[in-house]
Enzyme design. Structure first.
Site, PDB file in Angstrom:
ATOM      1  N   GLU A  53     -10.936 -10.646  -1.140  1.00 59.84           N
ATOM      2  CA  GLU A  53     -10.628  -9.852   0.050  1.00 59.84           C
ATOM      3  C   GLU A  53     -11.904  -9.227   0.596  1.00 59.84           C
ATOM      4  O   GLU A  53     -12.310  -8.144   0.138  1.00 59.84           O
ATOM      5  CB  GLU A  53      -9.628  -8.746  -0.304  1.00 59.84           C
ATOM      6  CG  GLU A  53      -8.330  -9.273  -0.872  1.00 59.84           C
ATOM      7  CD  GLU A  53      -7.209  -8.250  -0.706  1.00 59.84           C
ATOM      8  OE1 GLU A  53      -6.226  -8.575  -0.040  1.00 59.84           O
ATOM      9  OE2 GLU A  53      -7.342  -7.141  -1.230  1.00 59.84           O
ATOM     10  N   LYS A  61       0.852  -1.205   0.000  1.00 59.25           N
ATOM     11  CA  LYS A  61       0.000   0.000   0.000  1.00 59.25           C
ATOM     12  C   LYS A  61       0.885   1.252   0.000  1.00 59.25           C
ATOM     13  O   LYS A  61       1.946   1.245  -0.638  1.00 59.25           O
ATOM     14  CB  LYS A  61      -0.971  -0.054   1.187  1.00 59.25           C
ATOM     15  CG  LYS A  61      -1.720  -1.388   1.248  1.00 59.25           C
ATOM     16  CD  LYS A  61      -2.863  -1.414   2.205  1.00 59.25           C
ATOM     17  CE  LYS A  61      -3.508  -2.792   2.163  1.00 59.25           C
ATOM     18  NZ  LYS A  61      -4.727  -2.885   2.944  1.00 59.25           N
ATOM     19  N   SER A 111      -6.270  -9.363   6.679  1.00 63.49           N
ATOM     20  CA  SER A 111      -5.677  -9.671   7.981  1.00 63.49           C
ATOM     21  C   SER A 111      -5.034 -11.054   8.042  1.00 63.49           C
ATOM     22  O   SER A 111      -5.117 -11.742   9.068  1.00 63.49           O
ATOM     23  CB  SER A 111      -6.717  -9.506   9.105  1.00 63.49           C
ATOM     24  OG  SER A 111      -7.196  -8.173   9.136  1.00 63.49           O
TER      25      SER A 111
HETATM   26  P1  PGA Z   1      -4.357  -6.574   5.396  1.00 62.72           P
HETATM   27  O1  PGA Z   1      -4.550  -6.035   3.892  1.00 62.72           O
HETATM   28  O2  PGA Z   1      -3.571  -7.859   5.303  1.00 62.72           O
HETATM   29  O3  PGA Z   1      -3.604  -5.467   6.087  1.00 62.72           O
HETATM   30  O4  PGA Z   1      -5.725  -6.781   5.957  1.00 62.72           O
HETATM   31  C1  PGA Z   1      -4.826  -6.919   2.830  1.00 62.72           C
HETATM   32  C2  PGA Z   1      -5.003  -6.150   1.547  1.00 62.72           C
HETATM   33  O5  PGA Z   1      -5.621  -5.081   1.547  1.00 62.72           O
HETATM   34  O6  PGA Z   1      -4.504  -6.588   0.489  1.00 62.72           O
END
Ligand code: PGA
Length: 253
Positions: free
Chosen positions: A166, A11, A210
């Site tokens: 997701e 990100k 997560s």
């Molecule tokens: P996260 O994000 O593992 O921090 O929940 C997953 C993603 O958005 O690809």
């Protein structure tokens, strides 16, 4: 048998200093021997730096989104061709943060997937329902609609990439779908793909939301979970490696 993939989505995190520390902690050829494909989706600023080292490390590289056009007056945007030019071979499309924060519609996501194909990038198509959609009983309909929008545009060409399921309510929240809940959705997704072609049915379907070392093994033991798209935990090299190891140990053979 679908390819198994563990992917990290950084990100809007990461500096050159962070990258140096991350790479220093990946000792030897630990990733090259991983037994699954390892992908990183860093911020675009780090792509050129990583692409110099990624092949030796056995890491595939991707960008987090691309603009539909190949060039033009689109201040702040990056074309798929530009990402390919600095070493990306993959792109995410339709991540829920792009859909929710930046207002990308299913049609926008399909245009970005078409741009990826034009530039020769493999596409990791992200799909997933919000909490309200799940509570209304619409989760499967929403995910099917998101898949169909891109399948209509690309057809079998999508098969070179992957799908990441997701659920929005599990991203960055510490909430994870139970392995059974994720498996049910992955099986549904596989069915949507199979109705179109056997080639599409062989696509890797990753779970995201997560994912951590503590829950990865149970997710990977499910028959239709071919890997993970990892956000927060992919910023910690020890945690990311532990998730890769869980795939080696508990992934489908
Ligand atoms: P996260 O994000 O593992 O921090 O929940 C997953 C993603 O958005 O690809």
């Amino acid at each position: 048998m679908p390819q198994r993939i563990v992917a990290g989505n950084w990100k809007m995190h990461g500096s050159r200093q962070f990258l140096a520390g991350f790479l220093a902690s990946l000792t030897g050829d630990v990733l090259a021997k991983a037994g699954c494909e390892v992908l990183l989706f860093p911020p675009a600023t780090l792509l050129p730096l990583l692409s110099a080292q990624a092949p030796d490390l056995g890491i595939g590289l991707g960008i987090q989104t691309v603009h539909p056009e190949s060039q033009g007056a689109f201040t702040g945007e990056i074309a798929a061709e530009m990402a390919a030019d600095v070493g990306a071979t993959w792109t995410l499309v339709g991540h829920s943060e792009r859909r929710q924060i930046f207002g990308e519609s299913d049609a926008d996501v399909a245009l970005r997937a078409l741009a990826a194909r034009r530039a020769g990038l493999r596409t990791m198509l992200c799909v997933g329902e919000s909490l309200a959609e799940r509570q209304r009983g619409d989760a499967e309909a929403v995910v099917t609609r998101q898949l169909d929008a891109v399948l209509e545009a690309l057809g079998d060409d999508l098969a070179t990439g992957g799908i990441a399921y997701e659920p929005v309510w599990a991203i960055g929240t510490g909430e994870t779908a139970s392995p059974e809940m994720a498996q049910a959705m992955h099986a549904m997704i596989r069915g949507v793909l199979r109705r179109r072609s056997e080639r599409l049915a062989e696509m890797p379907i990753l779970y995201g939301g997560s994912v951590k070392p503590a829950n990865a093994a149970a997710l990977f033991a499910e028959v239709d979970i071919d890997g993970a798209l990892v956000g927060g935990a992919s910023l910690d090299p020890a945690a990311f490696l532990a998730i890769i190891r869980a795939m080696e140990t508990h992934g489908n053979p």
